[in-house]
Enzyme design. Sequence first.
Site, PDB file in Angstrom:
ATOM      1  CG  ASP A   1     -63.567  21.451 -10.896  1.00 48.78           C
ATOM      2  OD1 ASP A   1     -64.583  20.731 -11.006  1.00 48.78           O
ATOM      3  OD2 ASP A   1     -63.302  22.315 -11.575  1.00 48.78           O
TER       4      ASP A   1
ATOM      5  CG  HIS B   1     -65.995  29.190 -16.364  1.00 48.08           C
ATOM      6  ND1 HIS B   1     -67.181  29.003 -15.542  1.00 48.08           N
ATOM      7  CD2 HIS B   1     -65.036  28.262 -15.605  1.00 48.08           C
ATOM      8  CE1 HIS B   1     -66.868  28.048 -14.408  1.00 48.08           C
ATOM      9  NE2 HIS B   1     -65.552  27.812 -14.542  1.00 48.08           N
TER      10      HIS B   1
ATOM     11  CG  HIS C   1     -65.559  26.157 -10.692  1.00 40.90           C
ATOM     12  ND1 HIS C   1     -64.621  25.137 -10.946  1.00 40.90           N
ATOM     13  CD2 HIS C   1     -64.989  27.079  -9.701  1.00 40.90           C
ATOM     14  CE1 HIS C   1     -63.544  25.271 -10.152  1.00 40.90           C
ATOM     15  NE2 HIS C   1     -63.959  26.530  -9.405  1.00 40.90           N
TER      16      HIS C   1
ATOM     17  CG  ASP D   1     -66.117  22.169 -13.357  1.00 38.66           C
ATOM     18  OD1 ASP D   1     -65.237  21.671 -14.072  1.00 38.66           O
ATOM     19  OD2 ASP D   1     -66.147  22.974 -12.733  1.00 38.66           O
TER      20      ASP D   1
HETATM   21 ZN   LIG Z   1     -64.222  23.651 -12.489  1.00 35.44          ZN
END
Ligand SMILES: [Zn+2]
Length: 308
Positions: free
Chosen positions: A245, A125, A164, A162
Site C-alpha cells: 500500500d 496491526h 502503515h 507496508d
Molecule cells: Zn497497510
Amino acid sequence: MSTLLFTHPVEIEHDPGPGHPERSDRLRAVLRALDDPAFKRLERREAPEAPRAQIERVHAPRYVDFVLKNVPKSGYVAIDADTVMSPASGEAALRAAGALTGAVDAVVAGAAKTAFCAVRPPGHHAEPARGMGFCFFNNIAIAARHARDVAGLKRVGIVDFDVHHGNGTQAAFWEDPTVFFASSHQYPLYPGTGAADERGAGNIVNVPLPPGSGSAAFRQGMERDILPALDSFRPELVLISAGFDAHAQDPLANMELTEADFGWVTARLREVADRHAAGRMVSTLEGGYDLKALAGSAAAHVTELMAG
Ligand SMILES: [Zn+2]
C-alpha cells in the site's frame, strides 16, 4: 531450490463487509497474477490451521478466545471500527497464521529456500491482546516466535514495508532482543506509532517517511537505516511483512512507490538472507488496496523471492 506458495480458498471467503477495502478481490488479484507462466516453478501448499499453542506464543489466551467466540454464524461482528468478522473469518485467521508457521517449518527443514503466504486477514496491526486495523492474529509475529521456540533459531529478523506501521509486531517484540523488527512507513498515518525514537530493547528500527515520499526516500531509508541494522543482527531467517500500500496508486496512503521498488527491496533483503540465513526468507501479504498495483507489486516481490 524452490519457492513455496502457501494459501487456502477460505482466505478469499473472509469478508469484512460491503465496501471494506480489505476485500476478497485483493487475494483473487494476487493469485491471478501468480498464475502467470512466469510463476510455474512456485510450489503450491495448502495453508494448515495454526493450533492454539502457536497463536498463544504471541497472543493472550483470553484474546484468542474472544476472537474465536465472536465469529458469527451469519452476518458480521466488528471487534473494532474497521476490524470485522464474517462466518469464514475464524478459519481464515487460523489458516493465515498456519501458513506462516508451515512456511517457517518448510524453509528451516530445507524443503525450500523461500516462501510467500498469500493470506488474509493480514496481521501486523494485531497486538498481543488487541485486534485492530483489519488484523486479528499477528501472522508474522507468530512465525517469528515459532521459528525461535520450535525451529530453534536464535535470531529472527522481520522487515515490514507496508505503508502503515506494524504496531502489533513492534508490541510483540518490544522487549525481545531475539527478534529484530524494522518498519518503513508513511508517518504520520494510521496507527500513529512508528516514530524513529521507538527502539524497544535496541532491536527495533523505525523509518517514518513523510507523505509524498517516493522511491528515493524509501530506498535511502532502507539502505541507510534498515539493511545495515538487519545485517549486523545476522538473522538466521528473514521474515517479511509485505504490504503493497506504499504504491502510488493505493487509495489508503500517499506514498509514491512503484512495482520496481518492491522488487528492489526484496532483492536487497535476499542479499542479507544469503549472507546470514542460507537465503531463508518467509514473506506474507499484509496491505495493498488498489487491485492492479497490488497484483503487479506482489508479482515483482515474488519474482525476487524466487530468484535466490
Ligand atoms: Zn497497510
